[in-house]
Scaffold this motif. Structure first.
Motif, PDB file in Angstrom:
ATOM      1  N   ARG A 160       0.838  -1.188  -0.077  1.00  0.00           N
ATOM      2  CA  ARG A 160      -0.056  -0.014  -0.056  1.00  0.00           C
ATOM      3  C   ARG A 160       0.784   1.334  -0.021  1.00  0.00           C
ATOM      4  N   ARG A 161       1.802   1.333   0.817  1.00  0.00           N
ATOM      5  CA  ARG A 161       2.720   2.489   0.923  1.00  0.00           C
ATOM      6  C   ARG A 161       3.477   2.551  -0.779  1.00  0.00           C
ATOM      7  N   ALA A 162       3.876   1.328  -1.172  1.00  0.00           N
ATOM      8  CA  ALA A 162       4.582   1.774  -2.424  1.00  0.00           C
ATOM      9  C   ALA A 162       3.675   2.347  -3.515  1.00  0.00           C
ATOM     10  N   VAL A 163       2.328   1.789  -3.741  1.00  0.00           N
ATOM     11  CA  VAL A 163       1.499   2.354  -4.473  1.00  0.00           C
ATOM     12  C   VAL A 163       1.164   3.757  -4.231  1.00  0.00           C
ATOM     13  N   THR A 164       0.929   4.045  -2.996  1.00  0.00           N
ATOM     14  CA  THR A 164       0.346   5.424  -2.582  1.00  0.00           C
ATOM     15  C   THR A 164       1.830   6.392  -2.933  1.00  0.00           C
ATOM     16  N   ALA A 165       2.884   5.913  -2.657  1.00  0.00           N
ATOM     17  CA  ALA A 165       4.191   6.680  -2.986  1.00  0.00           C
ATOM     18  C   ALA A 165       4.478   6.846  -4.265  1.00  0.00           C
ATOM     19  N   ALA A 166       3.786   6.149  -5.181  1.00  0.00           N
ATOM     20  CA  ALA A 166       4.270   6.301  -6.630  1.00  0.00           C
ATOM     21  C   ALA A 166       3.044   6.884  -7.403  1.00  0.00           C
ATOM     22  N   VAL A 167       1.842   6.714  -7.136  1.00  0.00           N
ATOM     23  CA  VAL A 167       0.738   7.222  -7.947  1.00  0.00           C
ATOM     24  C   VAL A 167       0.355   8.381  -7.646  1.00  0.00           C
ATOM     25  N   ASN A 168       0.260   9.384  -8.494  1.00  0.00           N
ATOM     26  CA  ASN A 168      -0.343  10.747  -8.507  1.00  0.00           C
ATOM     27  C   ASN A 168       0.119  11.759  -7.467  1.00  0.00           C
ATOM     28  N   LYS A 169       1.593  11.586  -7.340  1.00  0.00           N
ATOM     29  CA  LYS A 169       2.346  12.181  -6.165  1.00  0.00           C
ATOM     30  C   LYS A 169       3.048  13.538  -6.676  1.00  0.00           C
ATOM     31  N   ARG A 170       2.981  13.815  -7.904  1.00  0.00           N
ATOM     32  CA  ARG A 170       3.637  14.842  -8.511  1.00  0.00           C
ATOM     33  C   ARG A 170       2.989  16.306  -8.259  1.00  0.00           C
ATOM     34  N   GLN A 171       1.539  16.135  -8.065  1.00  0.00           N
ATOM     35  CA  GLN A 171       0.927  17.258  -7.859  1.00  0.00           C
ATOM     36  C   GLN A 171       0.168  17.285  -6.805  1.00  0.00           C
ATOM     37  N   HIS A 172       0.236  18.733  -6.201  1.00  0.00           N
ATOM     38  CA  HIS A 172      -0.692  18.945  -4.926  1.00  0.00           C
ATOM     39  C   HIS A 172      -1.973  19.703  -5.261  1.00  0.00           C
ATOM     40  N   THR A 369      12.653 -12.378  -3.486  1.00  0.00           N
ATOM     41  CA  THR A 369      11.799 -12.896  -2.599  1.00  0.00           C
ATOM     42  C   THR A 369      10.576 -11.988  -2.377  1.00  0.00           C
ATOM     43  N   PRO A 370       9.346 -12.599  -1.797  1.00  0.00           N
ATOM     44  CA  PRO A 370       8.412 -11.718  -1.609  1.00  0.00           C
ATOM     45  C   PRO A 370       8.530 -10.428  -0.908  1.00  0.00           C
ATOM     46  N   GLU A 371       9.299 -10.194  -0.070  1.00  0.00           N
ATOM     47  CA  GLU A 371       9.670  -8.892   0.564  1.00  0.00           C
ATOM     48  C   GLU A 371      10.033  -8.094  -0.160  1.00  0.00           C
ATOM     49  N   LYS A 372      10.551  -8.409  -1.564  1.00  0.00           N
ATOM     50  CA  LYS A 372      11.108  -7.038  -2.319  1.00  0.00           C
ATOM     51  C   LYS A 372       9.960  -6.807  -3.267  1.00  0.00           C
ATOM     52  N   LEU A 373       8.957  -7.505  -3.138  1.00  0.00           N
ATOM     53  CA  LEU A 373       7.894  -7.053  -4.302  1.00  0.00           C
ATOM     54  C   LEU A 373       7.311  -5.637  -4.070  1.00  0.00           C
ATOM     55  N   PRO A 374       7.210  -4.983  -2.860  1.00  0.00           N
ATOM     56  CA  PRO A 374       6.681  -3.618  -2.805  1.00  0.00           C
ATOM     57  C   PRO A 374       7.744  -2.637  -3.593  1.00  0.00           C
ATOM     58  N   GLU A 375       9.150  -3.004  -3.252  1.00  0.00           N
ATOM     59  CA  GLU A 375       9.788  -2.093  -3.877  1.00  0.00           C
ATOM     60  C   GLU A 375       9.620  -2.215  -5.333  1.00  0.00           C
ATOM     61  N   LEU A 376       9.723  -3.376  -5.844  1.00  0.00           N
ATOM     62  CA  LEU A 376       9.568  -3.663  -7.314  1.00  0.00           C
ATOM     63  C   LEU A 376       8.485  -2.767  -7.701  1.00  0.00           C
ATOM     64  N   LEU A 377       7.319  -2.886  -7.156  1.00  0.00           N
ATOM     65  CA  LEU A 377       5.874  -2.273  -7.602  1.00  0.00           C
ATOM     66  C   LEU A 377       6.226  -0.928  -7.682  1.00  0.00           C
ATOM     67  N   GLU A 378       6.819  -0.184  -6.567  1.00  0.00           N
ATOM     68  CA  GLU A 378       6.901   1.238  -6.506  1.00  0.00           C
ATOM     69  C   GLU A 378       7.884   1.681  -7.549  1.00  0.00           C
ATOM     70  N   ARG A 379       8.851   0.946  -7.969  1.00  0.00           N
ATOM     71  CA  ARG A 379       9.802   1.520  -8.820  1.00  0.00           C
ATOM     72  C   ARG A 379       8.999   1.289 -10.240  1.00  0.00           C
ATOM     73  N   SER A 380       8.320   0.330 -10.383  1.00  0.00           N
ATOM     74  CA  SER A 380       7.600   0.022 -11.811  1.00  0.00           C
ATOM     75  C   SER A 380       6.813   1.416 -11.984  1.00  0.00           C
ATOM     76  N   LEU A 381       5.891   1.703 -10.866  1.00  0.00           N
ATOM     77  CA  LEU A 381       4.892   2.647 -11.090  1.00  0.00           C
ATOM     78  C   LEU A 381       5.674   4.139 -11.185  1.00  0.00           C
ATOM     79  N   LYS A 382       6.718   4.050 -10.644  1.00  0.00           N
ATOM     80  CA  LYS A 382       7.327   5.535 -10.894  1.00  0.00           C
ATOM     81  C   LYS A 382       8.027   5.669 -12.221  1.00  0.00           C
ATOM     82  N   GLY A 383       8.108   4.347 -12.838  1.00  0.00           N
ATOM     83  CA  GLY A 383       8.910   4.529 -14.390  1.00  0.00           C
ATOM     84  C   GLY A 383      10.548   4.354 -14.093  1.00  0.00           C
TER      85      GLY A 383
END
Length: 398
Positions: A160-172, A369-383
């Motif tokens: 959840r943190r990974a997705v929240t940190a990556a999606v729609n974060k450039r604008q306030h 390993t599964p523990e790395k999935l959130p980091e992978l997801l975040e980096r993927s969403l951030k391009g």
């Protein structure tokens, strides 16, 4: 640890047949404590070939008919749980199933209640789910539910943190909304206003994410294309839990597709990871190309689509067509990632030759390993550069 204690530990490892030799080495001082004797009996039941009271006399593949009664197994499991730490319990349980022909008894409700939750055993149950007798169906679901809850605790907050940190974060946005509060940025900007007496940061201004970009047309679509051939049991469990976490987040659209030589769309089952897991049919062949072709219909905005292919790359279909589809998908702007099959503990297994061909397309193949999935997801969403991330992972493993 003194010499006597070391001798006792080696005596436990090597079994009762080594008693005489160790006693002579230690001058007769190799007597085990009461707890160690219980350990010795529990281990002897599966590791000593001629142990009295052993399960199937220690002979590999001994059937359930030759094994002990359910109360005896249940008592043995209780002893193991009380005597050994969690990691050892899982190893001993797995060895008991393999060495002593106890797999047939996995569906006994009393036995399942006493088993320590284990991903490998859960994948075995899923592979055999069509053979589960009615009296045991609820016990099997409860056992798998325990596994799901453990993994969910491990992954949910980070995903959840990974997705929240990556999606729609450039604008306030100037529009205040508690759900859209950018905690991290608000705190960073307010650090200069830290109040030592209150021991709190007093922000001058609160910052909120711009939610206007989260309309259906602009949401990220995450497609998980999951190989459900027989070798994928552990990976399927992690994929299922990851899918349900993502599906519960309004900021992304999630699709879940399972395949062997056939294709099943499991998106509607994403509300409950246990229901989703029971939707998988582990076993059969593999036609990855056919499944990738099916998933292409869900790509509406390529630049906002993440495609995770979760497989061992043992393609039984058209390999050339598969590589062509992945190349075209990537060239269209889709972020394509191949997550290689893992066993319990994160050990990868896959077709190395096919993985090299996929990587040559610029599609990263992660054996993480599964523990790395959130980091992978975040980096993927951030391009971010995922090929560089793959090299980082490989460097750390070496």
């Amino acid at each position: 640890m003194d010499t006597q204690e070391r001798i006792k530990r080696w005596r436990l490892i090597l079994g009762s047949q080594s008693e005489q030799q160790f006693s002579s080495m230690s001058g007769g001082g190799c007597s085990l404590s009461e707890e160690q004797l219980l350990m010795d009996q529990a281990l002897a039941a599966i590791y000593n070939q001629n142990a009295e009271g052993g399960f199937g006399n220690g002979q590999p593949g001994a059937g359930a008919g030759k094994g002990p009664s359910n109360p005896q197994i249940t008592k043995w499991l209780g002893d193991v749980r009380s005597l050994f730490d969690k990691d050892l319990i899982k190893i001993v349980q797995a060895d008991a199933m393999e060495r002593c022909g106890l797999k047939q008894l996995l569906f006994e409700p009393e036995l399942l209640e006493n088993l320590e939750p284990d991903v490998s055993l859960a994948s075995t149950l899923l592979m055999l789910k069509d053979q589960i007798p009615k009296r045991s169906k609820e016990s099997v679901r409860e056992f798998i539910k325990k596994i799901v809850e453990e993994i969910n605790k491990l992954l949910e907050s980070d995903i959840r943190r990974a997705v929240t940190a990556a999606v729609n974060k450039r604008q306030h946005s100037p529009i205040p909304s508690a759900a859209a509060l950018d905690f991290s940025y608000t705190i960073r900007r307010g650090l200069k206003n830290y109040n030592p007496e209150l021991k709190k940061v007093i922000p001058e201004h609160f910052y909120f994410f711009d939610r206007t970009a989260t309309t259906a047309a602009n949401k990220y679509t995450i497609i998980l294309d999951v190989d459900q051939s027989g070798s994928m049991g552990v990976s399927v469990i992690y994929s299922s839990i990851m899918s349900c976490i993502l599906a519960s987040m309004a900021s992304v659209k999630t699709r879940v597709v399972a395949f062997d030589t056939n294709i099943v769309d499991l998106t509607e089952k994403c509300e409950d990871p246990v229901d989703l897991l029971f939707g998988f049919q582990l076993g059969g062949g593999t036609d990855i190309n056919k499944s990738v072709a099916y998933c292409e219909q869900f790509i509406e905005n390529p630049k906002k689509t993440l495609f995770f292919l979760i497989t061992d790359l043992e393609e039984g279909g058209n390999r050339a067509a598969l590589l062509r589809r992945l190349k075209e998908m990537k060239e269209a702007g889709v972020t394509v990632v191949c997550l290689l099959a893992i066993a319990d503990g994160g050990k990868p297994y896959y077709d190395a030759q096919m993985a090299a061909k996929v990587a040559a397309l610029g599609v990263p193949c992660f054996a993480c390993t599964p523990e790395k999935l959130p980091e992978l997801l975040e980096r993927s969403l951030k391009g971010q550069d995922l090929m560089a991330m793959q090299k980082e992972f490989e460097k750390k493993k070496n």
